[in-house]
Every structure is written in C-alpha cells, then in structure tokens.
Design an enzyme around this catalytic site. Structure first.
Site, short mmCIF file in Angstrom:
data_model
loop_
_atom_site.label_atom_id
_atom_site.label_comp_id
_atom_site.label_asym_id
_atom_site.label_seq_id
_atom_site.Cartn_x
_atom_site.Cartn_y
_atom_site.Cartn_z
NE ARG A 99 -3.90 0.56 1.98
CZ ARG A 99 -5.16 0.85 2.31
NH1 ARG A 99 -5.42 1.86 3.13
NH2 ARG A 99 -6.16 0.16 1.84
CG HIS A 126 -8.35 -0.03 -3.25
ND1 HIS A 126 -7.62 -1.14 -2.82
CD2 HIS A 126 -8.98 0.45 -2.14
CE1 HIS A 126 -7.81 -1.30 -1.53
NE2 HIS A 126 -8.62 -0.36 -1.09
CD GLN A 129 -13.21 -1.74 -1.29
OE1 GLN A 129 -12.49 -1.60 -0.31
NE2 GLN A 129 -14.42 -2.27 -1.20
CG ASP A 205 -13.72 6.29 -1.50
OD1 ASP A 205 -13.80 6.23 -0.25
OD2 ASP A 205 -12.65 6.12 -2.11
CB CYS A 244 -14.47 1.32 -0.69
SG CYS A 244 -14.03 3.04 -0.82
NE ARG A 272 -10.57 -5.10 0.32
CZ ARG A 272 -9.82 -4.08 0.72
NH1 ARG A 272 -10.39 -2.99 1.17
NH2 ARG A 272 -8.50 -4.11 0.63
N1 CP Z 1 -11.46 0.28 1.81
C1 CP Z 1 -10.20 0.25 2.31
O1 CP Z 1 -9.21 0.01 1.59
O2 CP Z 1 -10.15 0.44 3.66
P1 CP Z 1 -8.80 0.69 4.48
O3 CP Z 1 -8.19 1.97 3.96
O4 CP Z 1 -9.25 0.81 5.93
O5 CP Z 1 -7.88 -0.47 4.27
#
Ligand code: CP
Length: 286
Positions: A99, A126, A129, A205, A244, A272
C-alpha cells in the site's frame, strides 16, 4: 497472473474464477492451506483498517504468516534500493502486498520479477477493493452481466478499479463527478440523478482521500455528490448502496443509507477477506 497491479492483468475467466473461489471461502473459511508454513509480506506505507485486518486474518486462515511491515522498518528508508529489497523479499516470502502512494513504485517492484506483487491501494488503483465489490454485487443480484453501477463522487482510485474490473465481467460502470474530479477514460455523467437512472448499485467513497490536501475545496465542489435516500430512490427499484469505507456520514453518504436496509456496505467490508484469499490462490497458482 504474475502480479496484481491494476486488475487489468486479469481476464474475464480469471475474475469469475476468483469470485467463485471467494464464495467457496465464504462458505468454508478454512478451505485452503495453500500458505501453510509460508509468509506473505504486507508493506503499509499508508494507514489501513479493512485491508490490513482482512489480509492478516485471511492469510492466517490459509495457514500462512502475514508479515506486516511498516516503512520505518525497512532499510528502504535509509536508501537501500527497491531492486535489492525485492531480491531479499523473494528469498523469504511467497508474495508481497504493498500500500503506497506511487503506482510507479509498485510497477518497479513487480518489474524486478523476484516474487508476486499485489496492490493493496495506490494513488491510481485499488483492485482488491473492486474484487470484493464484484463479489458483493453478485451476491445481491445473482449475476453480473448487464448490471449498471453508478459511482458518485471523487473520480479516484476506487472508481478506476471498478471501471477496470467491472468491464471484464459485463458490469457497466458510470461515474458521476463534478469538473476537476472526473475520471479520465470513464463514462461520465455529471448530474448524479441522471447518472443513477437504471442503476442497480450506487457507490461512493470519501470526498477527501489520504494524501489529498484541498480538503475544504473538495467539500464544497463535491457537496452535491452524496448518496442519500432521495438519490437511491432515483436508481433502479431494489438498487443497493455501496461504499468502500471509511465513511463520513453526513458528507458523501447519509447515515440513513449507511446503516439502512438497502446498503450492502458491511458485506463489502467482509468480502475483502474472501476475495483476497481467492486472489492469492490465483496469484500463487493454486
Ligand atoms: N477500503 C479500504 O481500503 O479500507 P482501508 O483503507 O481501511 O484499508
């Protein structure tokens, strides 16, 4: 699939295979020991709740060890190259999830070809997701082909991954954003009411993502791009609401939708784990 950087590495059959396996994992969480006595490195250069918790628990369910690494833990901070880091990771772990802000960093790590690399969120994408979102859609409607999903709000990484992966499996993704926050290459309808017409799913989002600095401007410009009961009523009968997370109730989504009858948001958060376990099987060649 050697790496999962954007989701575009996957063909239709692979996406559907991942969704089938994810459904199987949901029924039987301990259904694979593919990672028994193996480690998967998870490098978090940005905060996370869902991604971290779902990968950690999912890898344990597959018999493996999730090796969570913060950037300060690595010699990268002191100038060791990505190239050398990749070579060392490849000698110890089965795969690495990252990440980070920069998509280029992920691409460079993958290009070293030392181990499978997967994207746990970048500025551009992403995909993990979006795989969970497709699973949630299929649970709600039984099939994906012919569904319309309208994403309302900031045309960000989540919106892009929905477009990329939705297109693989016959989901029409329409993005509704104001000028300045639109997603290049997406089907864009500026008016959210017009955009949600006929949509079986309405998705949003946060207006201000990690790394965004123009907070007040975003709140002003995106103010009309929120999911509430009125917008949901303008979508197809039986339409569901998706997000998300994390959410800011009262901004991009009303509290009544976030906790209401028509949301599938908390299923998305659960999915997820199931989708990512299936993705790891696909990546590691189960
Ligand atoms: N949706 C998502 O990626 O959540 P986080 O940022 O908490 O991992």
């Amino acid at each position: 699939m050697n790496h999962l950087l954007t989701g575009d590495e996957l063909g239709r059959d692979e996406v559907l295979w991942i969704l089938d396996r994810a459904e199987a994992f949901k029924r039987e969480p301990l259904g694979s020991d593919l990672l028994a006595r193996r480690s998967v490195a998870l490098i978090f250069q940005k905060p996370s709740t869902r991604t971290r918790v779902s990968f950690e628990s999912g890898i344990v369910e597959m018999g493996g060890h999730p090796m969570v690494i913060r950037p300060d833990d690595l010699q990268l901070q002191r100038g060791e190259s990505l190239r050398d880091t990749a070579r060392v990771l490849g000698r110890h772990v089965a795969a690495v999830g990252v990440r980070t802000h920069d998509d280029g960093e992920l691409r460079r790590l993958a290009a070293e070809d030392q181990l499978p690399v997967f994207n746990m969120l970048t500025q551009g994408h992403h995909p993990c997701q979006a795989l969970a979102d497709l699973l949630t859609l299929r649970e709600a409607f039984g099939e994906l082909d012919g569904l319309k999903l309208t994403y309302v709000g900031d045309g960000n990484n989540v919106a892009r991954s929905l477009v990329v992966l939705g297109s693989k499996v016959g989901v029409e993704v329409v993005v509704s954003s104001p000028p300045g926050y639109q997603l290049d290459g997406a089907t864009t309808v500026e008016d959210p009411r017009e955009a949600v017409a006929g949509a079986q799913a309405v998705y949003t989002d946060v207006w201000v993502s990690m790394g965004d600095v123009d907070t007040e401007k975003r709140r002003q410009v995106l103010a009309g791009y929120a999911i509430d009961d009125e917008l949901l009523a303008a979508a197809a009968p039986g339409a569901i609401a998706l997000h998300c997370l994390p959410a800011h109730p009262g901004e991009e989504i009303s509290e009544s939708v976030l906790y209401g009858e028509r949301q599938r948001i908390w299923d998305q958060a659960e999915n997820r784990r199931h989708a990512q376990k299936a993705m790891l099987e696909c990546l590691l060649g189960a």
